[in-house]
Design a protein around this motif. Structure first.
Motif, PDB file in Angstrom:
ATOM      1  N   ALA A 150       0.838  -1.210   0.000  1.00 39.95           N
ATOM      2  CA  ALA A 150       0.000   0.000   0.000  1.00 39.95           C
ATOM      3  C   ALA A 150       0.872   1.260   0.000  1.00 39.95           C
ATOM      4  N   LEU A 151       1.973   1.220   0.763  1.00 37.75           N
ATOM      5  CA  LEU A 151       2.878   2.385   0.777  1.00 37.75           C
ATOM      6  C   LEU A 151       3.494   2.578  -0.610  1.00 37.75           C
ATOM      7  N   GLY A 152       3.827   1.472  -1.248  1.00 38.66           N
ATOM      8  CA  GLY A 152       4.387   1.562  -2.606  1.00 38.66           C
ATOM      9  C   GLY A 152       3.363   2.112  -3.582  1.00 38.66           C
ATOM     10  N   ARG A 153       2.110   1.751  -3.390  1.00 36.83           N
ATOM     11  CA  ARG A 153       1.046   2.198  -4.321  1.00 36.83           C
ATOM     12  C   ARG A 153       0.784   3.697  -4.151  1.00 36.83           C
TER      13      ARG A 153
ATOM     14  N   GLU B 138      10.916  -0.309  -5.410  1.00 37.28           N
ATOM     15  CA  GLU B 138      11.178  -0.305  -6.861  1.00 37.28           C
ATOM     16  C   GLU B 138      10.044   0.394  -7.616  1.00 37.28           C
ATOM     17  N   SER B 139       8.793   0.104  -7.184  1.00 41.78           N
ATOM     18  CA  SER B 139       7.649   0.703  -7.901  1.00 41.78           C
ATOM     19  C   SER B 139       7.606   2.215  -7.702  1.00 41.78           C
ATOM     20  N   ILE B 140       8.059   2.688  -6.528  1.00 44.85           N
ATOM     21  CA  ILE B 140       8.096   4.149  -6.319  1.00 44.85           C
ATOM     22  C   ILE B 140       9.224   4.742  -7.159  1.00 44.85           C
ATOM     23  N   ALA B 141      10.377   4.066  -7.141  1.00 43.46           N
ATOM     24  CA  ALA B 141      11.558   4.600  -7.839  1.00 43.46           C
ATOM     25  C   ALA B 141      11.290   4.801  -9.333  1.00 43.46           C
ATOM     26  N   VAL B 142      10.554   3.903  -9.973  1.00 47.08           N
ATOM     27  CA  VAL B 142      10.322   4.065 -11.414  1.00 47.08           C
ATOM     28  C   VAL B 142       9.377   5.223 -11.723  1.00 47.08           C
ATOM     29  N   ARG B 143       8.629   5.674 -10.693  1.00 44.58           N
ATOM     30  CA  ARG B 143       7.683   6.761 -10.931  1.00 44.58           C
ATOM     31  C   ARG B 143       8.312   8.135 -10.746  1.00 44.58           C
ATOM     32  N   PHE B 144       9.443   8.190 -10.042  1.00 44.56           N
ATOM     33  CA  PHE B 144      10.059   9.503  -9.784  1.00 44.56           C
ATOM     34  C   PHE B 144      11.432   9.632 -10.413  1.00 44.56           C
TER      35      PHE B 144
END
Ligand code: SF4
Ligand code: SF4
Length: 376
Positions: free
Chosen positions: A337-340, A370-376
Motif C-alpha cells: 500500500a505504501l508503494g502504491r 522499486e515501484s516508487i523509484a520508477v515513478r520519480f
C-alpha cells in the motif's frame, strides 16, 4: 386449518416484501452443478457450509412437504457513501448476530406457523435464491444474483429466506430463468474486476471479491490487489453497473439511521489499528464471517483499500500500523500500500522497514521501493 392466503397475509403484516411457495423436492440441478464444480466449491464443504446436503430439503426436515420463501428488501433506506464504498450492501444492516431486525420478523412468521401446527426450519445451506426462483419470486441475472419480480423495482437488492415446512401448500409457478434484457451487453461480466464472472450465469466464487475479502487464504495475490479496489468486505460492483438495478438505485430513499450510527466504527483507519476487544464489540456483531483469529485479514483488507485510495493522508497510518503489527501478511500488504501511494514519506518508511525485515515482508518492501523509484 391455515390456508396459503392466511400465511401470505401474515407475511405482509410482518412487512416482508414478497412471499412465494414451492414444493420440497430436491434441487437436483444444483446438486449436479455442485458435484461437477467441486474445484470451485470444494472450499464451501471444507468450511462446513454443507451445500450438497442442502440440496435436499428432507436432509433439513424429515417430513418436508413445502418451502415458503419470503423476500426481505434490504435497500429500502439509503446507506452512507463511505459504507457503500467499502462493504457489500447486504452486510450493512445484517442482524444475524444482533437479532434485532429481520430476525424478529422471521421469528414472528415461524411463531404464526407453529401456532397453526406447522413445523418450520430455516437452513443456511438450502439454495435460497434457487428456492425463490422456484417459488416464482423472480429471475436470475448473468451476474448469478437473484432479481425480484414484483418488489424493490425488480432489483437484486432483496434477500430470500427459505422456510422448509412439514405441510403441503399449492406451489407457485416457477421461473428458473435469466431475466436480463437482450440489449445489455453483459455489463456485469465486463465490470467484474477480478474476472470472477465467466458469462452465461457462471461464476468462479474463488475469484469473487466477496469470497476473497472474508475467506481468502494468506496474503492476497499481487495481481488481485488493485482489482479488489476499495472493497474491504463483500462487493457490489456487478450489481451497481446492472441496468436492472438502475430504477431502485436512483430512487430517493430515507437514510438508514442504524447504519449511519455505526459508520464511524467502520472507518478504514479504525479497522487498520483495531484490537480484539474493539473488533468483538464494534465489528463482529455486524460482520461476522471472520472471527477474532482473522483480525489479520481485516487489517490486510483495510491496508489494501488505503493503498488503492492513493491518498497520501493514509501514509502515516500505514507506517504506524507496520510498527504495531507483527503479522507478515499485514506487514506485506502495508508495504504494498505504501508503494502504491508512493510519496517521499512512504519511501522513507519503506527504507527504514527494509533494514529490520526479512523473508516475504522484505521482498514486498523491495518491490514497493522499486515501484516508487520508477515513478520519480
Ligand atoms: S461481487 Fe464483485 S467480484 Fe464478485 S462477481 Fe460481482 S463484481 Fe465480480
Ligand atoms: S449487467 Fe446486464 S447481463 Fe449483467 S445481470 Fe445486469 S442486465 Fe444482466
Amino acid at each position: 386449518m391455515v390456508t396459503k392466503q392466511d400465511i401470505i397475509a401474515e407475511a405482509r403484516r410482518l412487512k416482508f416484501a414478497d412471499i412465494g411457495f414451492t414444493g420440497a423436492e430436491p434441487f437436483a440441478s444444483q446438486k449436479e452443478y455442485l458435484l461437477a464444480h467441486q474445484e470451485e466449491y470444494g472450499w464451501a464443504e471444507a468450511v462446513g457450509l454443507g451445500l450438497l446436503a442442502g440440496t435436499d430439503p428432507k436432509n433439513i426436515l424429515a417430513g418436508a412437504k413445502s418451502i415458503i420463501v419470503v423476500l426481505e428488501s434490504y435497500f429500502e433506506e439509503s446507506f452512507p457513501g463511505q459504507m457503500e464504498r467499502h462493504f457489500g450492501r447486504c452486510y450493512l444492516d445484517d442482524d444475524r448476530v444482533t437479532k434485532d431486525g429481520l430476525a424478529l420478523k422471521i421469528k414472528g412468521l415461524r411463531k404464526f406457523l407453529r401456532e397453526n401446527g406447522i413445523d418450520s426450519k430455516i437452513p443456511f445451506n438450502l439454495p435460497h435464491r434457487l428456492s425463490a426462483a422456484r417459488a416464482g419470486l423472480g429471475t436470475f441475472g448473468n451476474n448469478c444474483v437473484f432479481y425480484a419480480r414484483r418488489v424493490a423495482r425488480s432489483s437484486s437488492f432483496v434477500f430470500p429466506i427459505a422456510l422448509v415446512i412439514d405441510h403441503e401448500f399449492p406451489p407457485d409457478e416457477p421461473d428458473i430463468a435469466v431475466g436480463c434484457p437482450d440489449w445489455c451487453r453483459n455489463a456485469c461480466v465486463a465490470a467484474c474486476p477480478t474476472r470472477a464472472l465467466k458469462g452465461g450465469g457462471k461464476i468462479d466464487p474463488r475469484r469473487c471479491i466477496s469470497f476473497l475479502t472474508y475467506y481468502g487464504a494468506g496474503l492476497t495475490p499481487l495481481e488481485l490487489r488493485e482489482p479488489m479496489g476499495m472493497y474491504v468486505y463483500g462487493c457490489d460492483r456487478c450489481q451497481n453497473v446492472c441496468p436492472r438495478n438502475t430504477p431502485w438505485m436512483t430512487e430517493e430513499k430515507p437514510q438508514n439511521t442504524r447504519v449511519s450510527a455505526k459508520a464511524a466504527d467502520f472507518n478504514l483507519s479504525r479497522l487498520l489499528h483495531m484490537d480484539k476487544p474493539y473488533f468483538e464489540q464494534k465489528i463482529w456483531p455486524h460482520m461476522f464471517y471472520m472471527s477474532a483469529d482473522d483480525l489479520w485479514r481485516w487489517k490486510m483488507n483495510a491496508a489494501r483499500a488505503m493503498g488503492n485510495s492513493l491518498n497520501p493522508a493514509y501514509v502515516a497510518e500505514l507506517i504506524r500500523a507496520f510498527k504495531e503489527n507483527s503479522d507478515e501478511r499485514v506487514r506485506s500488504m502495508i508495504a504494498w500500500a505504501l508503494g502504491r501511494i508512493g510519496n517521499k514519506e512512504a519511501m522513507t518508511g519503506l527504507e527504514q522497514f527494509s533494514k529490520e525485515s526479512d523473508g516475504m515482508v522484505k521482498e514486498e518492501i523491495r518491490q514497493a521501493i522499486e515501484s516508487i523509484a520508477v515513478r520519480f
